[in-house]
Design a protein around this motif. Sequence first.
Motif, PDB file in Angstrom:
ATOM      1  N   PHE A   1       0.818  -1.187   0.000  1.00 43.85           N
ATOM      2  CA  PHE A   1       0.000   0.000   0.000  1.00 43.85           C
ATOM      3  C   PHE A   1       0.868   1.260   0.000  1.00 43.85           C
ATOM      4  CE2 PHE A   1      -1.848   3.433   2.509  1.00 43.85           C
ATOM      5  CZ  PHE A   1      -2.953   3.748   1.734  1.00 43.85           C
ATOM      6  N   LEU A   2       1.883   1.282   0.869  1.00 44.91           N
ATOM      7  CA  LEU A   2       2.724   2.480   0.952  1.00 44.91           C
ATOM      8  C   LEU A   2       3.481   2.729  -0.342  1.00 44.91           C
ATOM      9  CD1 LEU A   2       4.117   2.171   4.583  1.00 44.91           C
ATOM     10  CD2 LEU A   2       2.289   3.643   3.743  1.00 44.91           C
ATOM     11  N   THR A   3       3.912   1.686  -1.002  1.00 46.90           N
ATOM     12  CA  THR A   3       4.614   1.847  -2.276  1.00 46.90           C
ATOM     13  C   THR A   3       3.717   2.562  -3.273  1.00 46.90           C
ATOM     14  OG1 THR A   3       5.901  -0.153  -1.875  1.00 46.90           O
ATOM     15  CG2 THR A   3       5.784   0.620  -4.149  1.00 46.90           C
ATOM     16  N   ALA A   7       4.123   6.451  -4.630  1.00 51.17           N
ATOM     17  CA  ALA A   7       4.415   6.528  -6.061  1.00 51.17           C
ATOM     18  C   ALA A   7       3.639   7.663  -6.723  1.00 51.17           C
ATOM     19  CB  ALA A   7       4.079   5.207  -6.742  1.00 51.17           C
ATOM     20  N   ARG A   8       2.536   8.055  -6.126  1.00 49.40           N
ATOM     21  CA  ARG A   8       1.742   9.160  -6.672  1.00 49.40           C
ATOM     22  C   ARG A   8       2.328  10.472  -6.184  1.00 49.40           C
ATOM     23  NH1 ARG A   8      -4.460   8.438  -7.477  1.00 49.40           N
ATOM     24  NH2 ARG A   8      -4.016  10.618  -7.880  1.00 49.40           N
ATOM     25  N   GLU A   9       2.754  11.296  -7.114  1.00 55.62           N
ATOM     26  CA  GLU A   9       3.426  12.546  -6.767  1.00 55.62           C
ATOM     27  C   GLU A   9       2.592  13.423  -5.834  1.00 55.62           C
ATOM     28  OE1 GLU A   9       5.047  16.414  -9.110  1.00 55.62           O
ATOM     29  OE2 GLU A   9       5.378  14.469 -10.060  1.00 55.62           O
ATOM     30  N   ASP A  10       1.288  13.479  -6.086  1.00 56.37           N
ATOM     31  CA  ASP A  10       0.426  14.329  -5.272  1.00 56.37           C
ATOM     32  C   ASP A  10       0.146  13.757  -3.883  1.00 56.37           C
ATOM     33  OD1 ASP A  10      -0.969  12.378  -6.730  1.00 56.37           O
ATOM     34  OD2 ASP A  10      -2.843  13.480  -6.625  1.00 56.37           O
ATOM     35  N   ALA A  13       3.891  13.130  -0.150  1.00 49.57           N
ATOM     36  CA  ALA A  13       4.264  13.826   1.086  1.00 49.57           C
ATOM     37  C   ALA A  13       3.290  13.587   2.233  1.00 49.57           C
ATOM     38  CB  ALA A  13       4.391  15.316   0.811  1.00 49.57           C
ATOM     39  N   ILE A  14       2.292  12.743   2.031  1.00 48.71           N
ATOM     40  CA  ILE A  14       1.313  12.476   3.094  1.00 48.71           C
ATOM     41  C   ILE A  14       2.005  11.710   4.225  1.00 48.71           C
ATOM     42  CG2 ILE A  14      -0.772  11.176   3.707  1.00 48.71           C
ATOM     43  CD1 ILE A  14      -1.759  11.666   0.852  1.00 48.71           C
ATOM     44  N   PRO A  15       1.957  12.246   5.444  1.00 50.14           N
ATOM     45  CA  PRO A  15       2.553  11.528   6.571  1.00 50.14           C
ATOM     46  C   PRO A  15       1.684  10.323   6.943  1.00 50.14           C
ATOM     47  CG  PRO A  15       1.627  13.612   7.288  1.00 50.14           C
ATOM     48  CD  PRO A  15       1.449  13.549   5.809  1.00 50.14           C
ATOM     49  N   VAL A  16       2.335   9.260   7.381  1.00 51.72           N
ATOM     50  CA  VAL A  16       1.644   8.000   7.654  1.00 51.72           C
ATOM     51  C   VAL A  16       1.998   7.510   9.061  1.00 51.72           C
ATOM     52  CG1 VAL A  16       1.474   5.570   6.970  1.00 51.72           C
ATOM     53  CG2 VAL A  16       1.669   7.353   5.224  1.00 51.72           C
ATOM     54  N   VAL A  17       0.994   7.046   9.786  1.00 53.63           N
ATOM     55  CA  VAL A  17       1.191   6.315  11.036  1.00 53.63           C
ATOM     56  C   VAL A  17       0.695   4.903  10.773  1.00 53.63           C
ATOM     57  CG1 VAL A  17       0.523   6.083  13.454  1.00 53.63           C
ATOM     58  CG2 VAL A  17       0.928   8.357  12.487  1.00 53.63           C
ATOM     59  N   GLN A  36       8.143   9.514   5.230  1.00 56.72           N
ATOM     60  CA  GLN A  36       6.702   9.714   5.360  1.00 56.72           C
ATOM     61  C   GLN A  36       6.110   8.954   6.550  1.00 56.72           C
ATOM     62  OE1 GLN A  36       8.287   8.665   2.643  1.00 56.72           O
ATOM     63  NE2 GLN A  36       7.628   9.804   0.857  1.00 56.72           N
ATOM     64  N   VAL A  37       6.722   7.836   6.929  1.00 55.00           N
ATOM     65  CA  VAL A  37       6.193   7.041   8.045  1.00 55.00           C
ATOM     66  C   VAL A  37       6.627   7.704   9.345  1.00 55.00           C
ATOM     67  CG1 VAL A  37       6.176   4.813   9.205  1.00 55.00           C
ATOM     68  CG2 VAL A  37       6.114   4.907   6.709  1.00 55.00           C
TER      69      VAL A  37
END
Length: 64
Positions: A1-3, A7-10, A13-17, A36-37
């Motif tokens: 999922f994270l890959t 991979a989507r440029e937009d 930068a979304i931060p992930v927990v 990002q994680v």
Amino acid sequence: FLTELFAREDWAAIPVVVLTAKELTQEDLSRLHTPQVQAVLRKGAVSKGELVDAVKAYAARCLT
């Protein structure tokens, strides 16, 4: 999922927990070690209240 997410440029930068019930191997943790994680939290290692507090704290940091 994270890959796919990163991979989507937009979305890159979304931060992930990451919240998991799985016992993670060192290999799993290495894969999750990205800018990002923000955190990897394991269910059962802490109480529900502590999990909620941690997620709130990470969300607050990301919104400021």
